[in-house]
Design a protein around this motif. Structure first.
Motif, short mmCIF file in Angstrom:
data_model
loop_
_atom_site.label_atom_id
_atom_site.label_comp_id
_atom_site.label_asym_id
_atom_site.label_seq_id
_atom_site.Cartn_x
_atom_site.Cartn_y
_atom_site.Cartn_z
N TYR A 181 69.60 48.69 51.97
CA TYR A 181 69.30 49.47 50.61
C TYR A 181 69.64 50.94 50.90
CZ TYR A 181 66.62 45.25 49.36
OH TYR A 181 66.62 44.04 49.17
N GLY A 182 70.20 51.51 49.90
CA GLY A 182 70.42 53.21 49.88
C GLY A 182 68.90 53.90 49.96
N ARG A 183 68.93 55.07 50.37
CA ARG A 183 68.06 56.01 50.53
C ARG A 183 67.35 56.25 49.19
NH1 ARG A 183 68.20 60.81 54.69
NH2 ARG A 183 68.92 59.44 56.38
N ARG A 184 67.98 56.25 48.18
CA ARG A 184 67.58 56.57 46.78
C ARG A 184 67.23 55.32 45.88
NH1 ARG A 184 67.60 61.51 47.12
NH2 ARG A 184 69.38 62.77 47.90
N ASP A 185 67.35 54.22 46.19
CA ASP A 185 67.12 52.80 45.64
C ASP A 185 65.80 52.68 45.52
OD1 ASP A 185 69.85 52.00 45.60
OD2 ASP A 185 69.51 50.51 47.35
N ARG A 186 65.20 52.10 44.51
CA ARG A 186 63.77 51.94 44.09
C ARG A 186 63.22 50.91 44.78
NH1 ARG A 186 63.83 51.12 37.94
NH2 ARG A 186 65.78 50.38 38.51
N LEU A 187 61.86 51.18 45.10
CA LEU A 187 61.20 50.36 45.76
C LEU A 187 60.83 48.94 45.23
CD1 LEU A 187 59.68 49.74 48.54
CD2 LEU A 187 57.69 50.87 47.75
N ILE A 188 60.59 49.18 43.74
CA ILE A 188 60.44 48.18 42.92
C ILE A 188 61.82 48.01 41.93
CG2 ILE A 188 59.08 47.07 41.06
CD1 ILE A 188 56.66 48.49 42.46
N SER A 189 62.58 46.94 42.20
CA SER A 189 63.50 46.97 41.37
C SER A 189 63.52 46.26 40.14
CB SER A 189 64.77 45.99 42.07
OG SER A 189 64.22 44.57 42.25
N ASN A 190 64.44 46.41 39.27
CA ASN A 190 64.45 45.79 37.64
C ASN A 190 64.17 44.36 37.83
OD1 ASN A 190 64.89 48.22 36.50
ND2 ASN A 190 66.91 47.96 36.42
N ARG A 191 64.43 43.73 38.70
CA ARG A 191 64.30 42.00 38.94
C ARG A 191 62.94 41.94 39.19
NH1 ARG A 191 67.55 38.32 43.24
NH2 ARG A 191 66.71 36.31 42.67
N MET A 192 62.51 42.83 40.25
CA MET A 192 60.98 42.59 40.45
C MET A 192 60.06 42.77 39.35
SD MET A 192 61.20 44.35 44.09
CE MET A 192 59.32 44.25 44.45
N TRP A 193 60.47 43.98 38.32
CA TRP A 193 59.56 44.09 37.24
C TRP A 193 59.72 42.97 36.50
CZ3 TRP A 193 55.86 47.15 37.49
CH2 TRP A 193 55.83 48.40 38.01
N ARG A 194 60.94 42.23 36.15
CA ARG A 194 61.16 41.12 35.29
C ARG A 194 60.34 39.90 35.98
NH1 ARG A 194 66.41 39.65 36.14
NH2 ARG A 194 65.72 38.13 37.52
N ASN A 195 60.13 39.77 37.30
CA ASN A 195 59.22 38.71 37.99
C ASN A 195 57.90 39.22 37.64
OD1 ASN A 195 61.70 37.51 38.69
ND2 ASN A 195 61.59 38.31 40.95
N ILE A 196 57.55 40.25 37.84
CA ILE A 196 56.14 40.88 37.65
C ILE A 196 55.38 40.24 36.42
CG2 ILE A 196 54.63 42.55 37.60
CD1 ILE A 196 56.15 43.83 39.95
N PHE A 197 56.20 40.67 35.36
CA PHE A 197 55.72 40.70 33.96
C PHE A 197 55.89 39.20 33.32
CE2 PHE A 197 56.35 45.29 33.72
CZ PHE A 197 54.99 45.67 33.54
N GLY A 198 57.06 38.32 33.92
CA GLY A 198 57.17 37.16 33.84
C GLY A 198 56.14 36.42 34.28
N GLN A 199 55.77 36.43 35.47
CA GLN A 199 54.55 35.71 35.94
C GLN A 199 53.23 36.09 35.44
OE1 GLN A 199 54.28 33.13 38.39
NE2 GLN A 199 56.41 32.91 37.93
N ALA A 200 53.28 37.36 35.10
CA ALA A 200 51.79 37.78 34.59
C ALA A 200 51.74 37.18 33.31
CB ALA A 200 51.75 39.40 34.55
N GLY A 201 52.77 37.24 32.46
CA GLY A 201 52.85 36.64 31.22
C GLY A 201 52.24 35.44 31.31
N TYR A 202 52.65 34.55 32.09
CA TYR A 202 52.34 33.02 32.30
C TYR A 202 51.00 32.83 32.59
CZ TYR A 202 52.21 28.36 34.35
OH TYR A 202 51.85 27.19 34.53
N HIS A 203 50.56 33.55 33.59
CA HIS A 203 49.25 33.68 34.16
C HIS A 203 48.05 33.95 32.96
CE1 HIS A 203 50.02 32.36 38.21
NE2 HIS A 203 50.88 33.29 38.18
N ILE A 204 48.42 35.23 32.32
CA ILE A 204 47.67 35.70 31.39
C ILE A 204 47.38 34.60 30.16
CG2 ILE A 204 47.26 37.15 29.24
CD1 ILE A 204 48.74 39.34 31.25
N LEU A 205 48.49 33.78 29.95
CA LEU A 205 48.45 32.77 28.98
C LEU A 205 47.53 31.59 29.27
CD1 LEU A 205 49.52 31.62 26.13
CD2 LEU A 205 51.42 30.30 27.65
N ILE A 206 47.61 31.22 30.22
CA ILE A 206 46.82 30.10 30.91
C ILE A 206 45.31 30.53 30.99
CG2 ILE A 206 46.32 28.55 33.09
CD1 ILE A 206 48.82 28.01 31.31
N LEU A 207 45.14 31.80 31.58
CA LEU A 207 43.72 32.19 31.75
C LEU A 207 43.04 32.30 30.23
CD1 LEU A 207 43.91 34.47 34.78
CD2 LEU A 207 42.53 32.33 34.52
#
Length: 147
Positions: A105-131
């Protein structure tokens, strides 16, 4: 710089000093460094997902029912349990040789990538729906007798 056979000038100018003058130490340190970095990213992704879900369910429940389905103590317990077990699970994952095959990874790369944000909100949406289904329809689904 080499720790045993290197000059003092080289040691002062370098970022890394190999104490045992063995280049395999570099490979191990790179592998462990990448493993730690990946484990930190996995831990952050997990924690952000859990916290987005907990806060969303608490907020939606508080707005729609005028009280939160989760009390403050329950939210603290969720965070305590999730922090402890996630840190143990993700922090103790050993490095593999596959880590050496990918580009660093580069020095200026973000710690949380766009793919990780997509995973976070995708999983969160699923769990929110179930709960939320359980919060609003749980009594009728499980036939508890409460309305």
């Amino acid at each position: 710089a080499m720790g045993l056979s290197g000059t003092e000038v080289a040691k002062e100018a370098s970022d890394i000093i190999i104490l045992d003058d063995n280049f395999s130490s570099i490979v191990k340190s790179v592998m462990w460094g990448r493993s730690v970095y990946d484990n930190i990213r996995k831990f952050l992704q997990f924690q952000l997902t859990v916290n987005v879900v907990a806060l969303s369910v608490a907020f939606i429940g508080a707005v729609s029912e005028e009280q939160s389905p989760l009390t403050a103590v329950q939210l603290l317990w969720v965070n305590l349990i999730m922090d402890t077990f996630a840190a143990l699970a993700l922090g103790t994952e050993p490095p593999t040789l596959d880590l050496l095959n990918r580009k660093p990874y580069g020095r200026r790369d973000r710690l949380i990538s766009n793919r990780m944000w997509r995973n976070i909100f995708g999983q969160a949406g699923y769990h929110i729906l179930i709960l939320l289904l359980l919060v609003y329809l749980g009594n009728s689904i499980f036939d508890t007798g409460k309305v």
